[in-house]
Design an enzyme around this catalytic site. Structure first.
Site, mmCIF file in Angstrom:
data_model
loop_
_atom_site.group_PDB
_atom_site.id
_atom_site.type_symbol
_atom_site.label_atom_id
_atom_site.label_comp_id
_atom_site.label_asym_id
_atom_site.label_seq_id
_atom_site.Cartn_x
_atom_site.Cartn_y
_atom_site.Cartn_z
ATOM 1 N N ASP A 266 -16.571 20.661 87.237
ATOM 2 C CA ASP A 266 -17.877 20.724 88.334
ATOM 3 C C ASP A 266 -18.454 19.338 88.282
ATOM 4 O OD1 ASP A 266 -20.307 21.438 89.317
ATOM 5 O OD2 ASP A 266 -20.847 22.959 87.993
ATOM 6 N N THR B 287 -27.993 23.163 86.545
ATOM 7 C CA THR B 287 -27.170 22.885 87.595
ATOM 8 C C THR B 287 -27.574 22.977 88.897
ATOM 9 O OG1 THR B 287 -25.241 24.002 86.388
ATOM 10 C CG2 THR B 287 -25.101 24.041 88.872
ATOM 11 N N GLY C 10 -24.548 30.428 85.030
ATOM 12 C CA GLY C 10 -24.206 30.467 83.749
ATOM 13 C C GLY C 10 -22.771 30.324 83.492
ATOM 14 N N LYS C 11 -22.106 29.790 84.521
ATOM 15 C CA LYS C 11 -20.598 29.571 84.052
ATOM 16 C C LYS C 11 -20.286 28.700 82.842
ATOM 17 C CE LYS C 11 -19.793 27.479 88.049
ATOM 18 N NZ LYS C 11 -20.853 27.558 88.846
ATOM 19 N N THR C 12 -21.054 27.583 82.821
ATOM 20 C CA THR C 12 -20.516 26.493 81.762
ATOM 21 C C THR C 12 -21.016 27.264 80.452
ATOM 22 O OG1 THR C 12 -21.078 24.707 83.135
ATOM 23 C CG2 THR C 12 -21.105 24.214 80.883
ATOM 24 N N SER C 13 -22.034 27.731 80.275
ATOM 25 C CA SER C 13 -22.350 28.292 78.990
ATOM 26 C C SER C 13 -21.442 29.589 78.441
ATOM 27 C CB SER C 13 -23.857 28.788 78.879
ATOM 28 O OG SER C 13 -23.935 29.783 79.948
ATOM 29 N N GLY D 118 -25.730 27.779 88.769
ATOM 30 C CA GLY D 118 -26.915 28.254 88.278
ATOM 31 C C GLY D 118 -26.779 29.875 87.601
#
Length: 604
Positions: free
Chosen positions: A53, A514, A28-31, A26
């Site tokens: 992930d 997430t 913001g790793k992916t963005s 949560g």
């Protein structure tokens, strides 16, 4: 095309071939990883973006349906992406491990091995297998200038893989020949590739690890722990990104003003352990960065939110108050209540509020935690404990429980092992699974006491732990990896956890992609163990907070899709708790969670 970069500019200028983005769920790793991948591609680089992930929302962020093979991302020349499905990789890995034993061992023994290999360690190593294959692929190495990973291997996986010299000896001397990731003979076949992969991760000319956090003390503390573990492994090329920093211009919204102040404090008090690394900030956006254009705006110069159009928060699914949920729980005179969920979603606060209310209603309550980062005293305060005399606090210390458990296992299994073989066994005992089992032994004793009062547990064992210990009942004694003896209280507690008249599970999450998807997976695991959650509690929701700041209003509207998803997933009750700027403490503060209207009026 070329962007004018305001954020993470130095990383883009100096980016090595491999970039890993890691952090708690949560943050913001992916963005962030996606925005960097897009920016690198916009600089005429060939880029592969990979997610490992289990709850990946990379498809959603990029706006393209992905699979297990690279696919071009529309609108971004030079960028390809794909998902390494850790669950499928783990399934394939389990089959490779188990297949040699089929027909040789009883079906019950095979089932036990399969369940033992269903935990987080197996998922880690299976995903790492895929990563190693990618590094070893000469075609891929020649094709891409950069490979960006969303979610890096954990410190435990890397520690285990840093012991290859000891494996072959351990395999020859250990009659079990099994680690937390399966029979070590399977790992031995990959020694050369693993050595190369670990070497690459340690090479600052080839790899950088980007640690992503929120502007919150708890998130920064977790980042500090992760950073130290990586440095200890020789992975020192790190960068820090603090994501979601709110800098409100109009401070008339009390919540926006408080969050702005909170962010400033976090940035001015970054732990000294992180201060040596380059640090970047990314602002809080009015909308989640979904789609290529939104990702480009994350790192582009100028106002990050531009002109925000007025939005209307959509209809909220039917819910009940936390007070009503607790009143239902209080209809019994005793039992177990477990608050479960991923780190950072507010389990400690929710568990404390439930315990305080049960005590206020006249019930004797033990509130206990297994979370090393949880501070029940700071949540309840002296006032909270003195005001509710029926409430008693306790703590299951994971470190102490694990130390005791490890000592028992080493006493039983370590005698006669060589130094190198003993090193592998000790590393195996450092796995997350070991701590889960050790804590569960103490947890079982706590549950056994809930015959004449309520026991509220902050951070209960995971669904994998329940399944692992359930299958341990029928373990073939020659297969059991660590402790073949299942204590009586553990054997009994599994049935109690499955009894809805005795145990109630509440899943705590926040209305973001997430955490919601990870909570959904936890629900699946619990149901596999025969446990049905009683309720979902969505914490820190803007949709039920009275906000006027344009950014916060827009984010509140964005929550509705996740609240509806939760509503469709939730077989029990649904509770929404409004966002507050600071953790609620003491019995008076926690009471605000039971009275949403009061919380809206007093956002702190």
């Amino acid at each position: 095309m070329t962007n004018s970069i305001a954020y993470l500019g130095s990383l883009l200028e100096e980016a090595p071939r491999f970039l890993f983005f890691t952090g708690k769920g949560g943050v913001g790793k992916t963005s962030t990883a996606s925005a960097v991948a897009v920016a690198l591609a916009d600089r005429s680089r060939s880029v592969l973006l990979v997610s490992t992930d289990p709850a990946s929302n990379l498809d959603e962020v990029l706006g393209v349906e992905l699979s297990s093979v690279p696919r071009a991302v529309p609108g971004v020349d030079g960028l390809e992406a794909f998902n390494i499905d850790p669950n499928q990789a783990a399934s394939d890995y389990r089959e490779r491990v188990v297949s040699p034993y089929r027909g040789l061992l009883p079906a019950s023994a095979i089932a036990s091995i399969e369940e033992q290999l269903s935990g987080s360690c197996t998922v880690e190593i299976a995903a790492f297998d895929e990563f190693v294959a990618l590094l070893a692929d000469s075609v891929a190495n020649g094709r891409y200038d950069h490979i960006v990973f969303d979610t890096a291997p954990t410190g435990h996986t890397l520690r285990l893989l840093s012991l290859p010299e000891a494996w072959s000896e351990f395999i020859n001397t250990n009659s079990l020949g099994v680690s937390c990731v399966g029979p070590l003979s399977g790992l031995a076949n990959q020694l050369r590739h693993y050595r190369s992969a670990v070497s690459t991760l340690k090479d600052p000319n080839k790899t950088v690890v980007v640690l992503v956090a929120r502007p919150e003390d708890l998130s920064l503390a977790e980042m500090t722990r992760t950073s130290g573990e990586l440095v200890a492994l020789g992975i020192g090329n790190q960068r820090v990104v603090i994501n979601g920093v709110l800098a409100a211009d109009d401070l008339s919204d009390p919540l926006a003003a408080a969050l702005t102040s909170k962010g400033r404090h976090a940035l001015s008090s970054v732990p000294t352990e992180l201060a040596e690394f380059p640090l970047d900030t990314i602002p809080l956006f009015a909308q989640s960065p979904i789609g290529v254009q939104a990702l480009r705006s994350m790192l582009a110069d100028g106002s990050p939110n531009g002109s925000i159009s007025p939005v209307v928060v959509g209809s909220i699914p039917s819910t009940m108050t936390l007070a009503s949920l607790v009143a239902g729980l209080a209809s019994s005179t005793h039992g177990l209540i477990m608050a479960m969920g991923k780190g950072g979603v507010g389990k400690t606060t929710v568990a404390s509020a439930i315990a305080v209310e049960l005590a206020r209603l006249g019930h004797r309550v033990d509130l206990t935690t297994t979370d090393p980062a949880a501070h029940l005293d700071s949540v309840l305060g002296t006032e909270g404990r003195d005001d509710v005399g029926l409430l008693r606090l306790s703590r299951i210390d994971p470190e102490q429980a694990t130390t005791s458990y490890v000592a028992d296992v080493l006493h039983q299994s370590g005698d006669g092992l060589t130094d190198s073989a003993l090193a592998v066994l000790k590393e195996d005992l450092r796995s997350p699974c070991t701590m889960e089992v050790a804590v569960f032994r103490e947890f079982a004793r706590t549950v056994a006491s809930a015959q004449d009062h309520f026991v509220v547990v902050d951070t209960a064992p995971t669904g994998h732990t329940l399944l692992l210990l359930d299958s341990a009942r029928s373990y073939h004694r020659d297969i059991a990896r660590q402790d073949p003896a299942v204590p009586l209280e553990v054997d009994m507690v599994l049935d109690r956890l499955r009894d809805p008249e005795f145990s109630s599970v509440v899943l705590v999450t926040v209305a973001e992609s997430t955490p919601v998807h990870e909570a959904a997976q936890l629900q699946v695991d619990l149901r596999r163990a025969g446990i049905k959650p009683k309720a979902w509690i969505v914490n820190q929701s803007l949709a039920v907070a009275q906000v006027t700041d344009p950014i916060l209003v827009a984010r509140a509207a964005n929550e509705i899709r996740y609240l509806r998803e939760i509503s469709s997933l939730c077989a029990g009750e649904l509770v929404l708790l409004p966002m507050v700027s600071e953790p609620l403490t003491g019995s008076l503060g926690l009471a605000q969670l039971l009275d949403p209207e009061q919380a809206k009026r007093e956002p702190n």
